[in-house]
Scaffold this motif. Structure first.
Motif, PDB file in Angstrom:
ATOM      1  N   ARG A 180       0.834  -1.204   0.000  1.00  0.00           N
ATOM      2  CA  ARG A 180       0.000   0.000   0.000  1.00  0.00           C
ATOM      3  C   ARG A 180       0.870   1.257   0.000  1.00  0.00           C
ATOM      4  O   ARG A 180       1.115   1.876   1.033  1.00  0.00           O
ATOM      5  N   ARG A 205      -7.412  -4.750  -5.121  1.00  0.00           N
ATOM      6  CA  ARG A 205      -7.139  -6.178  -5.289  1.00  0.00           C
ATOM      7  C   ARG A 205      -5.669  -6.560  -5.134  1.00  0.00           C
ATOM      8  O   ARG A 205      -5.369  -7.737  -4.917  1.00  0.00           O
ATOM      9  N   ARG A 208      -2.000  -5.356  -0.722  1.00  0.00           N
ATOM     10  CA  ARG A 208      -2.480  -6.033   0.483  1.00  0.00           C
ATOM     11  C   ARG A 208      -1.578  -5.824   1.700  1.00  0.00           C
ATOM     12  O   ARG A 208      -2.017  -6.016   2.842  1.00  0.00           O
ATOM     13  N   THR A 209      -0.331  -5.453   1.497  1.00  0.00           N
ATOM     14  CA  THR A 209       0.637  -5.377   2.589  1.00  0.00           C
ATOM     15  C   THR A 209       0.892  -3.927   2.978  1.00  0.00           C
ATOM     16  O   THR A 209       1.110  -3.075   2.118  1.00  0.00           O
ATOM     17  N   ASP A 234       1.553 -12.728  -2.026  1.00  0.00           N
ATOM     18  CA  ASP A 234       1.522 -12.678  -3.486  1.00  0.00           C
ATOM     19  C   ASP A 234       2.912 -12.809  -4.086  1.00  0.00           C
ATOM     20  O   ASP A 234       3.108 -13.512  -5.079  1.00  0.00           O
TER      21      ASP A 234
END
Length: 268
Positions: A180, A205, A208-209, A234
């Motif tokens: 992010r 999507r 995430r981190t 990911d």
């Protein structure tokens, strides 16, 4: 020493290292962001040398390295974290956008390491930390410039690690997945791209981190002198895919993309 220290992973690394008692040399071209990062680190109690520098300016990077040596007594840990991104097919992209990505992500990283390397080697216990990406493991369409730069960083890092074996300096290459940060919002886009849709998709999507979690993962790997550090589930999945299927992913990725587009079309 951290480039790209004004935001994202670079700033998170600066704050965490400040908590651990490090003296910090923070570099970025964003003066306002760099000032904010400096205040955060100084509030924790860290000694900070902040310099507004363009990593693609070789003379500027040499001067920055000299300042670190004179004002902070040298450097033993370098994080070359500055980076930019461009999205768009090569056919639709301006050459200047492609060249900028290569200049910052590859040449700027090389300048950063080269300028500081004598001091790091002289420290006797140094570490060089470079930043590739999951895009440096597996290439994807419309990120030709970014993929190229991150594959180049990977090769540079693996070669340098071997060069410095026995010199008391380790090289760790970091492969972040979706973190992010503001990189996609600050990126460039070919005229044919829907900028807002790409940003929404990435932030919803892919990213995430948190940067703070990324910094903790990175520092743990650097402490262990690991050759590679994967940030996020990911990134680890992409690394596994690359090992499993090798170059065949180039056929699988477009096929999966076509399937997903058909499924979305049926549901709409």
């Amino acid at each position: 020493m951290i480039t790209g220290a004004a935001a994202g992973i670079g700033r998170a690394l600066a704050v965490e290292l400040a908590r651990r008692g490090a003296r910090l040399s923070l570099l970025d071209h964003d003066a306002d962001g760099l000032e904010d990062a400096t205040r955060r680190c100084e509030a924790i109690g860290a000694r900070v040398l902040a310099q507004v520098v363009d990593v693609t300016d070789w003379d500027g990077m040499q001067a920055a390295a000299a300042a670190v040596n004179s004002e902070l007594g040298g450097v033993d840990l370098v994080f070359a974290a500055a980076g930019v991104i461009h999205r768009g097919s090569l056919l639709d992209s301006d050459v200047a956008d492609v060249e900028r990505v290569m200049a910052v992500n590859w040449r700027g990283l090389m300048y950063t390491v080269k300028a500081h390397l004598p001091a790091v080697v002289g420290s006797g216990d140094g570490r060089i930390v470079t930043f590739s990406s999951a895009y440096g493991l597996v290439a994807t369409p419309k990120y030709t410039a970014y993929n190229s730069s991150k594959f180049a960083v990977r090769g540079f890092s693996e070669s340098l690690r071997q060069e410095l074996a026995g010199a008391g300096v380790s090289v760790t290459c970091v492969f972040p997945g979706g973190v992010r940060t503001s990189i996609i919002r600050n990126g460039s886009f070919a005229p044919s791209e829907n900028r807002d849709a790409v940003i929404r998709g990435f932030e919803k999507r892919v990213a995430r981190t948190d940067p703070e979690e990324a910094a903790t993962i990175i520092l743990s790997g650097v402490e262990r002198r690991r050759a590679r550090v994967f940030v996020g589930v990911d990134a680890r999945l992409v690394a596994g895919l690359a090992r499993l299927v090798g170059g065949h992913y180039q056929d699988l990725v477009p096929a999966v993309g076509r399937l997903l587009r058909r499924l979305r079309g049926r549901s709409s």
